[in-house]
Design a protein around this motif. Structure first.
Motif, PDB file in Angstrom:
ATOM      1  N   VAL A  18      36.108  45.769  38.820  1.00 30.95           N
ATOM      2  CA  VAL A  18      34.904  45.276  39.500  1.00 30.95           C
ATOM      3  C   VAL A  18      34.689  43.804  39.157  1.00 30.95           C
ATOM      4  O   VAL A  18      34.408  42.977  40.039  1.00 30.95           O
ATOM      5  N   HIS A  19      34.814  43.460  37.890  1.00 36.24           N
ATOM      6  CA  HIS A  19      34.645  42.065  37.468  1.00 36.24           C
ATOM      7  C   HIS A  19      35.695  41.164  38.114  1.00 36.24           C
ATOM      8  O   HIS A  19      35.377  40.056  38.556  1.00 36.24           O
ATOM      9  N   SER A  20      36.939  41.617  38.148  1.00 39.39           N
ATOM     10  CA  SER A  20      37.993  40.759  38.702  1.00 39.39           C
ATOM     11  C   SER A  20      37.755  40.472  40.181  1.00 39.39           C
ATOM     12  O   SER A  20      37.929  39.337  40.638  1.00 39.39           O
ATOM     13  N   ARG A  21      37.332  41.486  40.940  1.00 39.97           N
ATOM     14  CA  ARG A  21      37.045  41.255  42.359  1.00 39.97           C
ATOM     15  C   ARG A  21      35.904  40.258  42.526  1.00 39.97           C
ATOM     16  O   ARG A  21      35.921  39.411  43.424  1.00 39.97           O
ATOM     17  N   ALA A  22      34.905  40.350  41.640  1.00 39.47           N
ATOM     18  CA  ALA A  22      33.761  39.443  41.726  1.00 39.47           C
ATOM     19  C   ALA A  22      34.170  38.007  41.390  1.00 39.47           C
ATOM     20  O   ALA A  22      33.692  37.059  42.011  1.00 39.47           O
ATOM     21  N   VAL A  23      35.047  37.855  40.404  1.00 44.53           N
ATOM     22  CA  VAL A  23      35.531  36.519  40.047  1.00 44.53           C
ATOM     23  C   VAL A  23      36.243  35.884  41.241  1.00 44.53           C
ATOM     24  O   VAL A  23      35.985  34.734  41.611  1.00 44.53           O
ATOM     25  N   HIS A  24      37.119  36.641  41.859  1.00 43.72           N
ATOM     26  CA  HIS A  24      37.864  36.105  43.007  1.00 43.72           C
ATOM     27  C   HIS A  24      36.929  35.802  44.177  1.00 43.72           C
ATOM     28  O   HIS A  24      37.091  34.787  44.866  1.00 43.72           O
ATOM     29  N   ALA A  25      35.936  36.679  44.408  1.00 46.17           N
ATOM     30  CA  ALA A  25      34.993  36.454  45.504  1.00 46.17           C
ATOM     31  C   ALA A  25      34.183  35.185  45.285  1.00 46.17           C
ATOM     32  O   ALA A  25      33.781  34.518  46.248  1.00 46.17           O
ATOM     33  N   ALA A  26      33.934  34.844  44.011  1.00 48.13           N
ATOM     34  CA  ALA A  26      33.170  33.639  43.684  1.00 48.13           C
ATOM     35  C   ALA A  26      34.038  32.385  43.712  1.00 48.13           C
ATOM     36  O   ALA A  26      33.533  31.290  43.428  1.00 48.13           O
ATOM     37  N   GLY A  27      35.311  32.543  44.032  1.00 46.81           N
ATOM     38  CA  GLY A  27      36.202  31.393  44.094  1.00 46.81           C
ATOM     39  C   GLY A  27      36.850  31.041  42.784  1.00 46.81           C
ATOM     40  O   GLY A  27      37.491  29.988  42.660  1.00 46.81           O
ATOM     41  N   GLY A  28      36.694  31.909  41.778  1.00 48.22           N
ATOM     42  CA  GLY A  28      37.267  31.644  40.476  1.00 48.22           C
ATOM     43  C   GLY A  28      38.655  32.225  40.332  1.00 48.22           C
ATOM     44  O   GLY A  28      39.205  32.835  41.255  1.00 48.22           O
ATOM     45  N   THR A  29      39.226  32.028  39.160  1.00 49.76           N
ATOM     46  CA  THR A  29      40.534  32.583  38.843  1.00 49.76           C
ATOM     47  C   THR A  29      40.410  33.445  37.597  1.00 49.76           C
ATOM     48  O   THR A  29      39.567  33.193  36.724  1.00 49.76           O
TER      49      THR A  29
END
Length: 383
Positions: A18-29
Motif C-alpha cells: 500500500v505504501h509503495s503504490r502511494a509513493v509512486h502515485a505521489a511521483g516519488g521513488t
C-alpha cells in the motif's frame, strides 16, 4: 534531497505494498525495501517497485538515497525503528500504532519535535472527500450543537477459530488488538471531523474465541476480538462505539453518525462515494465529486467525477502526497502526525484500564507538546 522525496520501505507485507503504490502515485521513488532478511527484501523489491533491496532495516535507514522511512512492520518494532530513523535525520511515516506504550509514543513525539523532522501516522480515513466535506460543514455550524457521536468499525478477517495473524500475539501486536488496530482510526476520525476531544470512557472488551494459533500452536488469546465503549467529550457530547474484527460479512465497515441539533452527518467507508446529511424536514445523500461537494476540503480531495468512487488506496495516496508536501516545506491542513499517534496510544491505554477496572477512566488531553520545528503549521492545524 531530490526534488521528490525518496522512500525506503521497511516491511514487505500488505501495508508495504500500500505504501509503495502511494509513493509512486505521489511521483516519488522507492529507493530500497527491507524485510526480515535480505532474501525477503529481494523477493519483494520488484513487486514494490523498489530500485534495490537492503540487507537490514538499519542499512536502509542510513542510506543516502532514502529521505523518508516508511515503517510497515509488526507493532512491537515501531518505536525502535522510528527512533533510529529520527536519529538519522530522516522523515518518518510510521504505521499505527506509533508505539505499544504511551511512554514510547510520547518519547517519539518529542524526539521528532526536537529533530525538526516530518513524522506522520497513516490515519488515512481523514482523506476521504466525504469526510472532509462533513468536517467543513460541521465547522461552519451546519450541524448545530453536536450532542451525540456514534458509530462502529466492523471487520471479519478474524472470523473463525482457525483465523490468525501476528497481531493476535500480544508480544508483537500490543496489549489491545481490535481497538488498538481499528478503534483508534474511528476515534481519530471523530475528533478530526467534529473538533471534539474524548475526555473519559467506559469500555468493555470481549473475545469470540479464547484460543487461536500463536507462533505455531494453539494458545490462549490475551487481546480482544471486539470492544464496546461509551465516551464523553470536552464540548458536552456523549457517544458510543462498537469495534469488531469478527463480524461475518463486514469487510471494512467504518461508519459514523455525528448528530447535532440541526443536522446529522453520516459516512460509511464501504460506500465511500456519498455523504448522508439528515435534517428534520429533509434527508439527502451528497454524491462525491468536485462538482457536487461544496467545501474546500471536500473538493480538494475529490479528484474523480461523481459515480467514480475513491477508496482506501486513493486516501492513502493523498496522505503520502500531503506528507511529501510537508517534507518539502509546504505542510497541508489536517496532516496526521506523531502527536496524533500519541493521542491514539493514550486512548488505547484508557480503554485497557477501563475494561480491566470496569469503570469510567479519564483520558488525558494528549496534545501537550507545542511544536517549534521546520513544519509548525502541520501541528498547529491538527489540534
Amino acid at each position: 534531497m531530490a526534488s521528490q522525496p525518496r522512500a525506503g520501505i521497511i516491511g514487505t507485507g500488505f501495508m508495504g505494498s500500500v505504501h509503495s503504490r502511494a509513493v509512486h502515485a505521489a511521483g516519488g521513488t522507492v529507493s530500497a525495501v527491507a524485510g526480515s532478511s535480505r532474501s525477503s527484501a529481494e523477493a519483494a523489491a520488484a513487486s514494490l517497485g523498489a530500485r534495490s533491496a537492503a540487507g537490514s532495516a538499519e542499512e536502509l535507514i542510513n542510506r543516502d538515497d532514502v529521505d523518508v522511512v516508511h515503517i510497515c512492520t509488526p507493532n512491537s518494532t515501531h518505536a525502535d525503528l522510528a527512533r533510529k530513523a529520527i536519529a538519522a535525520g530522516k522523515a518518518v511515516i510510521c504505521e499505527k500504532p506509533l508505539a505499544t506504550s504511551v511512554e514510547d509514543a510520547s518519547e517519539l513525539t518529542e524526539l521528532a519535535r526536537k529533530a525538526g523532522v516530518v513524522a506522520t501516522v497513516p490515519f488515512v480515513y481523514r482523506f476521504y472527500p466525504a469526510v472532509r466535506e462533513a468536517r467543513d460543514r460541521i465547522a461552519k455550524g451546519e450541524a448545530g450543537r453536536l450532542w451525540l457521536l456514534h458509530g462502529s468499525y466492523l471487520q471479519d478477517w478474524l472470523a473463525g477459530a482457525e483465523a490468525t495473524n501476528w497481531r493476535v500475539d500480544s508480544g508483537l501486536g500490543g496489549a489491545s488488538r481490535a481497538f488498538g488496530d481499528i478503534g483508534v482510526h474511528w476515534c481519530d476520525l471523530m475528533e478530526f471531523v467534529t473538533g471534539h476531544t474524548i475526555t473519559r470512557i467506559m469500555a468493555h472488551t470481549s473475545r469470540a474465541y479464547e484460543e487461536r494459533e500463536i507462533r505455531g500452536r494453539m494458545s490462549s488469546v490475551a487481546t480482544e476480538d471486539g470492544a464496546t465503549l461509551l465516551f464523553e467529550t470536552d464540548q458536552g457530547a456523549s457517544g458510543s462505539l462498537v469495534v469488531s474484527q469478527v463480524s461475518p460479512g463486514r469487510k471494512n465497515r467504518l461508519w459514523f453518525s455525528f448528530d447535532g441539533t440541526e443536522a446529522s452527518f453520516s459516512f460509511n467507508q464501504e460506500q465511500p462515494d456519498a455523504l448522508h446529511i439528515g435534517r428534520t424536514d429533509s434527508s439527502s445523500t451528497v454524491p462525491v465529486g468536485p462538482e457536487t461537494l461544496s467545501t474546500p476540503g471536500g473538493r480538494r480531495y475529490a479528484v474523480l467525477p461523481p459515480g467514480h468512487p475513491q477508496g482506501y488506496q486513493d486516501s492513502f495516496n493523498a496522505f503520502v502526497a500531503d506528507t511529501f508536501s510537508a517534507i518539502k516545506g509546504q505542510p497541508p491542513e489536517g496532516l496526521p502526525t506523531f502527536r496524533d499517534g500519541l493521542r491514539a496510544a493514550l486512548l488505547t491505554d484508557a480503554l485497557i484500564a477501563s475494561a480491566a477496572g470496569q469503570s469510567w477512566v479519564d483520558v488525558p488531553a494528549g496534545r501537550p507538546l507545542e511544536y517549534s520545528t521546520s513544519y509548525p503549521a502541520v501541528e498547529r492545524q491538527t489540534q
